[in-house]
Design a protein around this motif. Structure first.
Motif, mmCIF file in Angstrom:
data_model
loop_
_atom_site.group_PDB
_atom_site.id
_atom_site.type_symbol
_atom_site.label_atom_id
_atom_site.label_comp_id
_atom_site.label_asym_id
_atom_site.label_seq_id
_atom_site.Cartn_x
_atom_site.Cartn_y
_atom_site.Cartn_z
ATOM 1 N N ILE A 10 32.201 -40.109 -30.175
ATOM 2 C CA ILE A 10 32.320 -38.652 -30.105
ATOM 3 C C ILE A 10 31.078 -37.957 -30.637
ATOM 4 O O ILE A 10 30.618 -36.950 -30.087
ATOM 5 N N GLU A 11 30.489 -38.486 -31.697
ATOM 6 C CA GLU A 11 29.309 -37.853 -32.280
ATOM 7 C C GLU A 11 28.153 -37.832 -31.289
ATOM 8 O O GLU A 11 27.381 -36.872 -31.225
ATOM 9 N N GLN A 12 28.050 -38.888 -30.475
ATOM 10 C CA GLN A 12 26.973 -38.986 -29.493
ATOM 11 C C GLN A 12 27.237 -38.107 -28.264
ATOM 12 O O GLN A 12 26.310 -37.584 -27.660
ATOM 13 N N ILE A 13 28.503 -37.957 -27.877
ATOM 14 C CA ILE A 13 28.803 -37.348 -26.571
ATOM 15 C C ILE A 13 29.394 -35.949 -26.656
ATOM 16 O O ILE A 13 29.719 -35.355 -25.624
ATOM 17 N N LYS A 14 29.496 -35.380 -27.853
ATOM 18 C CA LYS A 14 30.218 -34.114 -27.976
ATOM 19 C C LYS A 14 29.504 -32.945 -27.302
ATOM 20 O O LYS A 14 30.094 -31.867 -27.156
ATOM 21 N N LYS A 15 28.269 -33.142 -26.846
ATOM 22 C CA LYS A 15 27.557 -32.096 -26.112
ATOM 23 C C LYS A 15 27.445 -32.409 -24.621
ATOM 24 O O LYS A 15 26.671 -31.781 -23.902
ATOM 25 N N VAL B 226 33.195 -41.878 -19.787
ATOM 26 C CA VAL B 226 32.964 -42.372 -21.139
ATOM 27 C C VAL B 226 31.869 -41.552 -21.825
ATOM 28 O O VAL B 226 31.910 -41.305 -23.032
ATOM 29 N N GLN B 227 30.879 -41.101 -21.031
ATOM 30 C CA GLN B 227 29.756 -40.342 -21.605
ATOM 31 C C GLN B 227 30.121 -38.908 -21.973
ATOM 32 O O GLN B 227 29.400 -38.264 -22.726
ATOM 33 N N CYS B 228 31.222 -38.400 -21.397
ATOM 34 C CA CYS B 228 31.563 -36.986 -21.594
ATOM 35 C C CYS B 228 32.687 -36.813 -22.595
ATOM 36 O O CYS B 228 33.656 -37.580 -22.602
#
Length: 271
Positions: free
Chosen positions: A188-193, A268-270
């Motif tokens: 989540i930290e990586q993809i939250k944007k 998965v990325q979003c």
């Protein structure tokens, strides 16, 4: 290309129903997954078959001559459905309209507002990217014995102001469980944007213009676009930089197979 499927389940029932919707599920090796409409149509046909009706199916856009007197029920939408009201003994036939969204009166009104909003911001009129329906079919939404609406009570209420008998029922939206994504699969930290827009025709109606206007100014966020049709040429020309790969934070994937590994990777990325 076949335009009509006679006795789709090869039965000997005396009662008959005509479904005006999509013929592909009855002529293909398997039900297509590129739109839920194919499953919706096949499901309705199976229900009528289980109720003891011989099922004939015509594509909703077809203008072929049909003998409506053969049928006890007509179900569906589109051109073939609309013409039943002009047939002899139309009152005898049970007419069940199937609506895949809000009433067309409502859709046209609000789609025009979206086109007007785009014009106000960008100085271009692009009704080709709306869902304005020219010459749409009035009678099936006003005079059918029953309207089955894909959606919730809000969706249903857009019909109740126009239907002569106010007989509107809702069913849940169909979906494909093609990918099994759990929260544990995501950082989540990586993809939250990272965000995804998933849609098809009517890009202004469906708000893609609003997202593109935002994301091109906010490069700290990433937008994945799935399903935007390049056939909406004027829209694509206007957003040439955003849709043709010139903005690294806006990724246009085109039409994506929802069963594919590529689509799973996007999910998965979003966030």
């Amino acid at each position: 290309r076949p335009r009509f499927a006679t006795n789709a389940f090869k039965t000997n029932y005396s009662k008959k129903v005509l479904i005006s919707y999509l013929i592909e599920p009855f002529i293909a090796d398997k039900i297509p997954l590129n739109h839920t409409g194919y499953t919706e149509c096949y499901t309705a046909a199976k229900i009528f078959n289980n109720l003891g009706y011989q099922v004939d199916v015509v594509n909703w856009r077809e203008k072929i001559q049909l003998n409506y007197n053969e049928y006890d029920i007509i179900y569906g939408l589109g051109e073939a459905f609309e013409r039943v009201f002009y047939s002899e003994n139309a009152e005898r036939i049970l007419k069940i309209a199937y609506a895949t969204g809000c009433c067309h009166f409502y859709v046209n009104k609000h789609s025009v507002k979206r086109v007007a909003g785009f014009y106000k911001r960008h100085g271009k009129i692009i009704p080709q990217s709306s869902r304005i329906l020219p010459g749409f079919r009035h009678l099936q939404h006003c005079l059918s014995d029953l309207i089955i609406v894909l959606g919730n009570n809000y969706t249903a209420n857009t019909f109740k102001s126009t239907s002569a008998n106010n007989n509107v029922r809702t069913i849940n939206s169909f979906y494909f469980k093609s990918q099994n994504i759990t929260i544990d699969d995501k950082d989540i930290e990586q993809i939250k944007k990272n965000f995804m827009w998933f849609g098809s025709n009517g890009l202004i109606h469906k708000g893609l213009d609003l997202l593109l206007d935002f994301f091109k100014e906010h490069t700290e966020y990433t937008l994945h676009i799935c399903g935007a049709s390049s056939s909406e040429r004027i829209f694509f020309e206007h957003y040439n930089n955003e849709l043709l790969g010139k903005k690294p934070n806006i990724i246009n994937h085109g039409f994506v197979d929802i069963d594919s590994k590529k689509f799973k990777n996007i999910l998965v990325q979003c966030c």
